[in-house]
Design a protein around this motif. Structure first.
Motif, mmCIF file in Angstrom:
data_model
loop_
_atom_site.group_PDB
_atom_site.id
_atom_site.type_symbol
_atom_site.label_atom_id
_atom_site.label_comp_id
_atom_site.label_asym_id
_atom_site.label_seq_id
_atom_site.Cartn_x
_atom_site.Cartn_y
_atom_site.Cartn_z
ATOM 1 N N ILE A 51 0.709 -0.995 0.365
ATOM 2 C CA ILE A 51 -0.138 -0.489 -0.112
ATOM 3 C C ILE A 51 0.871 1.111 0.146
ATOM 4 C CG2 ILE A 51 -1.676 1.836 1.434
ATOM 5 C CD1 ILE A 51 -2.800 -1.014 2.347
ATOM 6 N N GLY A 52 0.593 2.125 -0.798
ATOM 7 C CA GLY A 52 1.672 3.442 -1.179
ATOM 8 C C GLY A 52 1.173 4.556 -0.348
ATOM 9 N N SER A 53 1.443 5.684 -1.755
ATOM 10 C CA SER A 53 1.242 6.573 -0.613
ATOM 11 C C SER A 53 -0.840 6.812 -0.662
ATOM 12 C CB SER A 53 2.078 7.800 -0.903
ATOM 13 O OG SER A 53 1.964 7.922 -2.080
ATOM 14 N N GLY A 54 -0.735 6.585 -2.173
ATOM 15 C CA GLY A 54 -2.000 7.091 -2.832
ATOM 16 C C GLY A 54 -2.943 5.740 -2.316
ATOM 17 N N ARG A 55 -2.425 4.964 -1.137
ATOM 18 C CA ARG A 55 -3.527 4.148 -0.725
ATOM 19 C C ARG A 55 -4.138 3.486 -0.978
ATOM 20 N NH1 ARG A 55 -0.122 6.212 2.642
ATOM 21 N NH2 ARG A 55 -1.352 7.357 4.626
ATOM 22 N N SER A 56 -3.617 2.953 -2.249
ATOM 23 C CA SER A 56 -3.686 1.599 -3.160
ATOM 24 C C SER A 56 -3.202 0.492 -3.172
ATOM 25 C CB SER A 56 -4.269 2.126 -4.926
ATOM 26 O OG SER A 56 -3.838 2.751 -5.389
#
Length: 115
Positions: A51-56
């Motif tokens: 899960i990255g900064s884009g929250r996907s």
């Protein structure tokens, strides 16, 4: 000192399921990225899910549809639900947390899938 502690690994037959947990000693509410990686004797460490900064959530092609990454902010814990396990899923699974400009790793938990 930030600690990540994995649990839930073990020996399972092909087609079975396991649920891995990674308990963090800090809040995981705000983070840059968090994820699960695995390493086998034959392969380099590879991404399983992140899960990255884009929250996907991004999954490796090899685990899509079988593994699910989730987290419980209240418990500061991330999970990896692994279903329909295959022998090629065998490896040491480690969790990673990137927060406040630093990266943290757990020591890993061994998953062995027998055919």
């Amino acid at each position: 000192q930030v600690q990540l502690v994995e649990s839930g690994g073990g020996l399972v037959q092909a087609g079975g399921s396991l649920r891995l947990s990674c308990a963090a000693s800090v809040s995981i509410f705000n983070f840059y990225s968090m994820g699960w990686y695995r390493q086998s004797p034959e392969n380099q460490r590879e991404l399983v899910a992140v899960i990255g900064s884009g929250r996907s959530t991004v999954y490796a092609d090899s685990v899509k549809g079988r593994f699910t990454f989730s987290r419980d902010n209240a418990k500061n814990t991330m999970y990896l639900q692994m279903n329909s396990l295959k022998p090629e899923d065998t490896g040491v699974y480690s969790c990673n947390l990137q927060k406040d400009g630093r990266a943290y790793w757990g020591k890993g938990t061994l998953v062995t899938v027998s055919s």
